[in-house]
Design a protein around this motif. Structure first.
Motif, mmCIF file in Angstrom:
data_model
loop_
_atom_site.group_PDB
_atom_site.id
_atom_site.type_symbol
_atom_site.label_atom_id
_atom_site.label_comp_id
_atom_site.label_asym_id
_atom_site.label_seq_id
_atom_site.Cartn_x
_atom_site.Cartn_y
_atom_site.Cartn_z
ATOM 1 N N ASN A 216 24.570 41.878 44.003
ATOM 2 C CA ASN A 216 25.973 42.186 43.745
ATOM 3 C C ASN A 216 26.935 41.178 44.355
ATOM 4 O OD1 ASN A 216 25.391 44.441 42.256
ATOM 5 N ND2 ASN A 216 25.508 45.822 43.985
ATOM 6 N N HIS A 217 26.430 40.157 45.023
ATOM 7 C CA HIS A 217 27.318 39.160 45.623
ATOM 8 C C HIS A 217 28.208 38.582 44.526
ATOM 9 C CE1 HIS A 217 28.807 35.676 47.732
ATOM 10 N NE2 HIS A 217 28.348 36.221 48.854
ATOM 11 N N PRO A 218 29.505 38.395 44.803
ATOM 12 C CA PRO A 218 30.412 37.920 43.752
ATOM 13 C C PRO A 218 30.119 36.519 43.229
ATOM 14 C CG PRO A 218 31.601 38.279 45.828
ATOM 15 C CD PRO A 218 30.202 38.722 46.031
ATOM 16 N N GLY A 219 29.295 35.733 43.877
ATOM 17 C CA GLY A 219 28.921 34.423 43.351
ATOM 18 C C GLY A 219 29.820 33.286 43.778
ATOM 19 N N PHE A 220 30.741 33.554 44.670
ATOM 20 C CA PHE A 220 31.603 32.510 45.217
ATOM 21 C C PHE A 220 31.970 32.919 46.633
ATOM 22 C CE2 PHE A 220 34.541 35.654 43.834
ATOM 23 C CZ PHE A 220 35.680 35.519 44.600
ATOM 24 N N ASP A 221 32.522 31.988 47.387
ATOM 25 C CA ASP A 221 32.913 32.267 48.761
ATOM 26 C C ASP A 221 34.317 32.862 48.743
ATOM 27 O OD1 ASP A 221 33.810 32.181 51.415
ATOM 28 O OD2 ASP A 221 32.525 30.467 51.869
ATOM 29 N N PHE A 222 34.402 34.154 48.971
ATOM 30 C CA PHE A 222 35.684 34.852 48.859
ATOM 31 C C PHE A 222 36.623 34.577 50.032
ATOM 32 C CE2 PHE A 222 32.073 37.602 49.776
ATOM 33 C CZ PHE A 222 32.305 37.937 51.099
ATOM 34 N N PHE A 223 36.142 34.002 51.128
ATOM 35 C CA PHE A 223 37.051 33.631 52.211
ATOM 36 C C PHE A 223 37.879 32.400 51.836
ATOM 37 C CE2 PHE A 223 33.867 35.939 54.815
ATOM 38 C CZ PHE A 223 34.718 36.889 55.358
ATOM 39 N N ILE A 224 37.335 31.569 50.936
ATOM 40 C CA ILE A 224 38.052 30.360 50.521
ATOM 41 C C ILE A 224 38.362 30.355 49.024
ATOM 42 C CG2 ILE A 224 37.246 28.938 52.432
ATOM 43 C CD1 ILE A 224 35.167 27.729 50.463
ATOM 44 N N ASP A 225 37.978 31.413 48.316
ATOM 45 C CA ASP A 225 38.223 31.535 46.876
ATOM 46 C C ASP A 225 37.690 30.316 46.130
ATOM 47 O OD1 ASP A 225 39.019 32.552 44.443
ATOM 48 O OD2 ASP A 225 41.118 31.958 44.667
ATOM 49 N N ALA A 226 36.456 29.947 46.416
ATOM 50 C CA ALA A 226 35.851 28.770 45.774
ATOM 51 C C ALA A 226 34.345 28.786 45.999
ATOM 52 C CB ALA A 226 36.442 27.488 46.375
ATOM 53 N N THR B 236 46.612 32.963 50.135
ATOM 54 C CA THR B 236 46.646 34.043 51.122
ATOM 55 C C THR B 236 45.423 34.933 50.938
ATOM 56 O OG1 THR B 236 49.054 34.018 51.126
ATOM 57 C CG2 THR B 236 47.985 35.997 51.976
ATOM 58 N N VAL B 237 44.761 35.217 52.049
ATOM 59 C CA VAL B 237 43.604 36.103 52.060
ATOM 60 C C VAL B 237 43.867 37.167 53.120
ATOM 61 C CG1 VAL B 237 41.101 36.250 52.408
ATOM 62 C CG2 VAL B 237 42.108 34.162 51.460
ATOM 63 N N TYR C 54 42.758 39.436 47.946
ATOM 64 C CA TYR C 54 43.856 38.501 47.719
ATOM 65 C C TYR C 54 45.064 39.344 47.323
ATOM 66 C CZ TYR C 54 39.790 35.426 47.081
ATOM 67 O OH TYR C 54 38.599 34.760 47.224
ATOM 68 N N PRO C 55 46.123 39.326 48.133
ATOM 69 C CA PRO C 55 47.268 40.208 47.893
ATOM 70 C C PRO C 55 48.228 39.682 46.825
ATOM 71 C CG PRO C 55 47.629 38.952 49.885
ATOM 72 C CD PRO C 55 46.256 38.578 49.371
ATOM 73 N N VAL C 56 47.697 39.481 45.630
ATOM 74 C CA VAL C 56 48.496 39.097 44.473
ATOM 75 C C VAL C 56 48.166 40.068 43.349
ATOM 76 C CG1 VAL C 56 48.634 36.652 45.110
ATOM 77 C CG2 VAL C 56 46.762 37.435 43.648
ATOM 78 N N GLN C 57 49.009 40.104 42.334
ATOM 79 C CA GLN C 57 48.743 40.993 41.214
ATOM 80 C C GLN C 57 47.389 40.664 40.600
ATOM 81 O OE1 GLN C 57 51.768 40.977 38.210
ATOM 82 N NE2 GLN C 57 50.947 42.792 37.206
ATOM 83 N N ASN C 58 46.558 41.679 40.416
ATOM 84 C CA ASN C 58 45.194 41.556 39.885
ATOM 85 C C ASN C 58 44.329 40.641 40.742
ATOM 86 O OD1 ASN C 58 45.800 43.240 37.644
ATOM 87 N ND2 ASN C 58 46.764 41.492 36.638
ATOM 88 N N GLY C 59 44.625 40.572 42.034
ATOM 89 C CA GLY C 59 43.846 39.722 42.937
ATOM 90 C C GLY C 59 42.478 40.305 43.245
ATOM 91 N N PHE C 60 41.609 39.453 43.720
ATOM 92 C CA PHE C 60 40.244 39.830 44.079
ATOM 93 C C PHE C 60 40.250 40.881 45.179
ATOM 94 C CE2 PHE C 60 36.618 39.121 46.949
ATOM 95 C CZ PHE C 60 35.563 39.331 46.082
ATOM 96 N N ASP C 61 39.322 41.833 45.082
ATOM 97 C CA ASP C 61 39.099 42.855 46.095
ATOM 98 C C ASP C 61 37.584 42.964 46.267
ATOM 99 O OD1 ASP C 61 38.422 45.724 46.914
ATOM 100 O OD2 ASP C 61 40.592 45.714 47.197
ATOM 101 N N LEU C 62 37.099 42.599 47.434
ATOM 102 C CA LEU C 62 35.649 42.561 47.668
ATOM 103 C C LEU C 62 35.001 43.913 47.438
ATOM 104 C CD1 LEU C 62 33.091 41.058 48.570
ATOM 105 C CD2 LEU C 62 33.727 41.583 50.940
#
Length: 150
Positions: A70-80, A114-115, A133-141
């Motif tokens: 289930n890992h999202p497949g990217f590094d969510f601390f750096i969004d990349a 922003t994370v 990520y506190p943006v509209q439709n942002g990532f939520d782990l």
């Protein structure tokens, strides 16, 4: 010169101390730290050798999901998936007896994002319960892992 006296009491105290130390759980280097210090260590873990942070302290359900498929497949601390020179300005946004929120203004490849890292106090130690990520439709782990909100 006198030689030390080894008594039964000394031996028993030594054995009891050794047993007590062996029974203590091992904690990662992050365990006793404040939430903002944990986030600073996470971002400091991105080095020039292509390494990211190690032994990040997650709550049990997040850790379990991240270790599987289930890992999202990217590094969510750096969004990349890749990184250059990562830096972050870290701010403690809120804290109470059971939780905390830390905001990181993270820069990677010259772009700043922003994370928000949400912490839960678990057994006296701070653990990461969510990254978003506190943006509209942002990532939520938690949402991406199919977990209930905190």
């Amino acid at each position: 010169m006198s030689t030390p006296l080894l008594t039964r009491r000394t031996v028993l105290l030594g054995l009891a101390s050794a047993a007590l130390l062996a029974a203590l759980p091992a904690f990662p280097a992050f365990a006793a730290e404040r939430p903002e210090a944990i986030v600073e260590k996470i971002y400091a873990g991105y080095d020039n050798d292509g390494n990211g942070p190690k032994d990040v302290p997650y709550v049990a359900d997040v850790a379990e999901q991240l270790s599987g498929e289930n890992h999202p497949g990217f590094d969510f601390f750096i969004d990349a998936q890749d990184f250059d020179k990562v830096s972050a300005v870290v701010t403690l946004v809120s804290e109470n007896d059971t939780g905390a929120v830390v905001r990181a203004e993270m820069t990677n490849f010259g772009a700043t994002k922003t994370v928000e890292i949400h912490f839960v106090k678990n057994g006296g130690n701070w653990k990461i319960g969510n990254v978003r990520y506190p943006v509209q439709n942002g990532f939520d782990l938690r949402q991406s892992l199919g977990l209930a909100p905190l």
